[in-house]
Motif scaffolding. Structure first.
Motif, PDB file in Angstrom:
ATOM      1  N   GLY A   1       0.791  -1.219   0.000  1.00 37.54           N
ATOM      2  CA  GLY A   1       0.000   0.000   0.000  1.00 37.54           C
ATOM      3  C   GLY A   1       0.820   1.265   0.000  1.00 37.54           C
ATOM      4  O   GLY A   1       0.515   2.212   0.718  1.00 37.54           O
ATOM      5  N   ALA A   2       1.888   1.306  -0.812  1.00 40.53           N
ATOM      6  CA  ALA A   2       2.735   2.500  -0.893  1.00 40.53           C
ATOM      7  C   ALA A   2       1.884   3.731  -1.151  1.00 40.53           C
ATOM      8  O   ALA A   2       0.935   3.706  -1.942  1.00 40.53           O
ATOM      9  CB  ALA A   2       3.762   2.331  -2.006  1.00 40.53           C
ATOM     10  N   LYS A   3       2.231   4.828  -0.486  1.00 38.95           N
ATOM     11  CA  LYS A   3       1.428   6.059  -0.562  1.00 38.95           C
ATOM     12  C   LYS A   3       1.454   6.660  -1.954  1.00 38.95           C
ATOM     13  O   LYS A   3       0.417   7.065  -2.501  1.00 38.95           O
ATOM     14  CB  LYS A   3       1.954   7.070   0.458  1.00 38.95           C
ATOM     15  CG  LYS A   3       1.146   8.348   0.541  1.00 38.95           C
ATOM     16  CD  LYS A   3       1.712   9.270   1.604  1.00 38.95           C
ATOM     17  CE  LYS A   3       0.926  10.583   1.682  1.00 38.95           C
ATOM     18  NZ  LYS A   3       1.501  11.489   2.699  1.00 38.95           N
ATOM     19  N   LYS A   4       2.635   6.757  -2.536  1.00 39.59           N
ATOM     20  CA  LYS A   4       2.796   7.290  -3.887  1.00 39.59           C
ATOM     21  C   LYS A   4       3.773   6.410  -4.630  1.00 39.59           C
ATOM     22  O   LYS A   4       4.799   6.015  -4.081  1.00 39.59           O
ATOM     23  CB  LYS A   4       3.346   8.722  -3.863  1.00 39.59           C
ATOM     24  CG  LYS A   4       2.429   9.759  -3.271  1.00 39.59           C
ATOM     25  CD  LYS A   4       3.126  11.112  -3.215  1.00 39.59           C
ATOM     26  CE  LYS A   4       2.272  12.134  -2.474  1.00 39.59           C
ATOM     27  NZ  LYS A   4       3.014  13.406  -2.269  1.00 39.59           N
ATOM     28  N   LEU A   5       3.452   6.143  -5.883  1.00 33.83           N
ATOM     29  CA  LEU A   5       4.317   5.322  -6.722  1.00 33.83           C
ATOM     30  C   LEU A   5       4.539   6.017  -8.055  1.00 33.83           C
ATOM     31  O   LEU A   5       3.582   6.519  -8.662  1.00 33.83           O
ATOM     32  CB  LEU A   5       3.672   3.957  -6.989  1.00 33.83           C
ATOM     33  CG  LEU A   5       3.823   2.864  -5.931  1.00 33.83           C
ATOM     34  CD1 LEU A   5       2.789   1.782  -6.181  1.00 33.83           C
ATOM     35  CD2 LEU A   5       5.218   2.264  -6.007  1.00 33.83           C
ATOM     36  N   ALA A   6       5.780   6.077  -8.497  1.00 35.50           N
ATOM     37  CA  ALA A   6       6.088   6.521  -9.852  1.00 35.50           C
ATOM     38  C   ALA A   6       6.781   5.371 -10.561  1.00 35.50           C
ATOM     39  O   ALA A   6       7.746   4.798 -10.041  1.00 35.50           O
ATOM     40  CB  ALA A   6       6.981   7.751  -9.838  1.00 35.50           C
ATOM     41  N   ILE A   7       6.286   5.010 -11.736  1.00 38.79           N
ATOM     42  CA  ILE A   7       6.742   3.801 -12.414  1.00 38.79           C
ATOM     43  C   ILE A   7       7.259   4.163 -13.801  1.00 38.79           C
ATOM     44  O   ILE A   7       6.520   4.741 -14.617  1.00 38.79           O
ATOM     45  CB  ILE A   7       5.592   2.776 -12.526  1.00 38.79           C
ATOM     46  CG1 ILE A   7       4.992   2.501 -11.138  1.00 38.79           C
ATOM     47  CG2 ILE A   7       6.075   1.483 -13.160  1.00 38.79           C
ATOM     48  CD1 ILE A   7       3.575   1.991 -11.182  1.00 38.79           C
ATOM     49  N   LEU A   8       8.518   3.816 -14.053  1.00 34.39           N
ATOM     50  CA  LEU A   8       9.098   3.956 -15.386  1.00 34.39           C
ATOM     51  C   LEU A   8       8.724   2.718 -16.192  1.00 34.39           C
ATOM     52  O   LEU A   8       9.004   1.586 -15.777  1.00 34.39           O
ATOM     53  CB  LEU A   8      10.617   4.100 -15.286  1.00 34.39           C
ATOM     54  CG  LEU A   8      11.110   5.343 -14.527  1.00 34.39           C
ATOM     55  CD1 LEU A   8      12.597   5.229 -14.236  1.00 34.39           C
ATOM     56  CD2 LEU A   8      10.819   6.604 -15.316  1.00 34.39           C
TER      57      LEU A   8
END
Length: 425
Positions: free
Chosen positions: A141-148
Motif C-alpha cells: 500500500g505504498a502512498k505514492k508510486l512513480a513507475i518507469l
C-alpha cells in the motif's frame, strides 16, 4: 574527459549554453537515435548507441586515442545516474574520467506537472526489469508510486497487474506522456476502474504515477455479494498494512473448518480487521460473533466493517485474550487468528469454556506455534486435524500470467469429544 549530458524531449532547447558548447567541441558525440536526432549537423562525429556492451567498448577505444584537449560527449535521457546510462559508464570508466551534467528526470517532471510533492514517493523502474518490486510496493500500500515503463510493462499492463492482485488499497492513476515535448499529455484514471486505462494506447515515452486515495466507508451492496468468500477489497484495512487481512481463499478454508450452524456463539480471537468475524456473522445471522481485538486500530476497523456490511450480530471486545474472555457467553466455535504470545493460556481458557461438541479452529503460520498447539491438544486428549493450506493466485505481468503464492498456513481443527465431531474427519 567524457562528459555525460542529460537531455529531455525538448532537445537542444532544454540545454544550457555551456552544455551546448561542450557538445559543439566534442570529438565524438554518442547517444541513442532520438538523442542524436537533435544534433543532425554532427554527422560522422556521431556514434549511435544501440548495443550497450559493444558500443561502450567502441567509446572506450575512442577514449584511448583522444588527445589531452579532446573530449567525448555521451547523451542520455534525463539524469544519467537515475536508472540511466551513467551506471553502465561507471562500470567501464573510472569516476575521474567522467563528468555528469544531469537534466530534469521524467519523474521530477511528472510530479511537477501534477503539482504534487514527491519526497515520499516510491520510485520503481519496470523498464526491462521484473515487476517484483512493483508487486511488493502495491501489496504494502505504498502512498505514492512513480513507475518507469517499457513496451511490455506499459500502463495497461500495470493496470492489469493491479486488478489481478485484488488490492484493498484504492489508487488514483496518471499517465504522463512525452514530458517536456510539444505533444506532452497527462491523463488521469481512477483505480480499480481500469477498463479505460487498459484499453488506451499511450506513447512509449511515459511515466505512470499512482497515489493512494483516502479510504471511505461506503455501505456494501449486499445483493451483489457472494454467500461465501467476500473479495478482500470490500473490507476496510490498515492504511500502512493493507495486506494485513485474512485473504479470501484462506478465509473460505477457515469458515469451512468452523462448520458453523445457526444460532451459535462464535469467538474470533485476534480478529484484526474482522474479516473472519464478518463472514461468520453473515453465515449465521441468528448467531452472535464476539470479535476480540487488543489494538484500537483493529477495533475501529471491525466497527467500520460491521457498518459496511450492515451487521448487528458482531460485538467488538476490546482487550487481550485470555483476560477478556471471562465474561463472554459460552462459545460453540472458537477461531484463533492471533494470540499475542498467550497461546497456552488462551487454549486453557477455551478448553474450560467451550460448549459440548464445540470446535476450536486455528490459523497458524509458524512451526513453533503448531508444535505448541499440538502438544497442548494431545495432553488434553482432544481430537485434532491439521491441514497445510498453500494457495497461489494468478498475477498478470506484461502480457503473460504467473502464480504468486500466499503465505502458507497450518489450519488446525480440534474438538474435545470424538462423538458428534464428524467435522474432524
Amino acid at each position: 574527459m567524457i562528459h555525460v549530458v542529460g537531455i529531455g524531449l525538448n532537445g537542444a532547447e532544454g540545454l544550457t549554453s555551456s552544455t551546448l558548447e561542450l557538445i559543439a567541441q566534442a570529438k565524438i558525440l554518442a547517444g541513442g537515435d532520438r538523442h542524436l536526432s537533435y544534433f543532425p549537423q554532427y554527422g560522422k562525429k556521431s556514434l549511435v548507441i544501440k548495443d550497450f556492451s559493444a558500443d561502450l567498448k567502441k567509446i572506450k577505444q575512442f577514449h584511448q586515442t583522444l588527445k589531452s584537449h579532446e573530449t567525448i560527449v555521451v547523451l542520455a535521457s534525463g539524469d544519467p545516474l537515475y536508472f540511466g546510462l551513467g551506471r553502465l559508464l561507471l562500470e567501464k570508466f573510472s569516476p575521474e574520467q567522467l563528468k555528469f551534467h544531469p537534466h530534469l528526470s521524467s519523474i521530477q517532471l511528472a510530479f511537477n506537472r501534477l503539482k504534487m510533492p514527491w519526497q515520499d514517493a516510491t520510485i520503481i523502474s519496470a523498464h526491462g526489469r521484473s515487476n517484483e518490486l512493483l508487486i511488493q510496493a502495491l501489496q504494502k500500500g505504498a502512498k505514492k508510486l512513480a513507475i518507469l515503463t517499457d513496451g511490455q510493462n506499459h500502463p495497461g499492463a500495470i493496470a492489469n497487474l493491479c486488478l489481478s492482485l485484488g488490492l484493498t488499497t484504492t489508487y488514483q492513476a496518471w499517465v504522463c506522456e512525452n514530458l517536456a515535448a510539444t505533444n506532452e499529455q497527462i491523463q488521469a484514471f481512477d483505480l480499480p476502474s481500469l477498463a479505460s486505462l487498459t484499453a488506451t494506447d499511450f506513447s512509449p515515452l511515459n511515466v505512470v504515477v499512482l497515489v493512494k486515495q483516502k479510504p471511505e466507508n461506503p455501505l456494501i451492496d449486499l445483493d451483489q455479494l457472494p454467500i461465501l468468500g467476500i473479495a478482500d477489497h470490500h473490507f476496510a484495512s490498515f492504511d500502512d498494512r493493507p495486506g494485513m487481512i485474512t485473504k479470501q481463499p484462506i478465509r473460505v478454508q477457515i469458515l469451512a473448518a468452523l462448520s458453523l450452524q445457526p444460532r451459535q456463539i462464535i469467538w474470533d480471537i485476534g480478529a484484526g480487521t474482522g474479516s473472519v468475524a464478518i463472514e461468520g456473522a453473515r453465515l449465521c445471522p441468528q448467531g452472535k460473533v464476539f470479535a476480540i481485538e487488543k489494538t484500537s486500530a483493529g477495533q475501529r476497523l471491525i466497527e467500520q466493517n460491521c457498518q459496511r456490511f450492515q451487521l448487528q450480530n458482531v460485538e467488538v471486545v476490546a482487550g487481550s485474550a485470555p483476560e477478556v474472555l471471562a465474561n463472554l457467553p459460552t462459545p460453540n466455535r472458537v477461531f484463533i487468528g492471533g494470540n499475542g504470545g498467550q497461546l497456552t493460556s488462551i487454549l486453557q481458557t477455551c478448553g474450560e469454556r467451550l460448549a459440548i461438541n464445540g470446535l476450536v479452529v486455528m490459523a497458524i503460520a509458524s512451526l513453533e506455534h503448531l508444535s505448541l498447539a499440538l502438544g497442548w491438544f494431545k495432553q488434553q486428549q482432544w481430537q485434532v486435524k491439521v491441514q497445510q493450506v498453500q494457495i497461489s493466485q494468478s498475477v498478470k505481468f506484461a502480457e503473460l500470467t504467473r502464480f504468486d503464492p500466499l503465505n502458507p498456513i497450518y489450519l488446525l481443527t480440534a474438538g474435545r469429544n470424538s462423538m458428534g465431531n464428524d467435522d474432524l474427519g
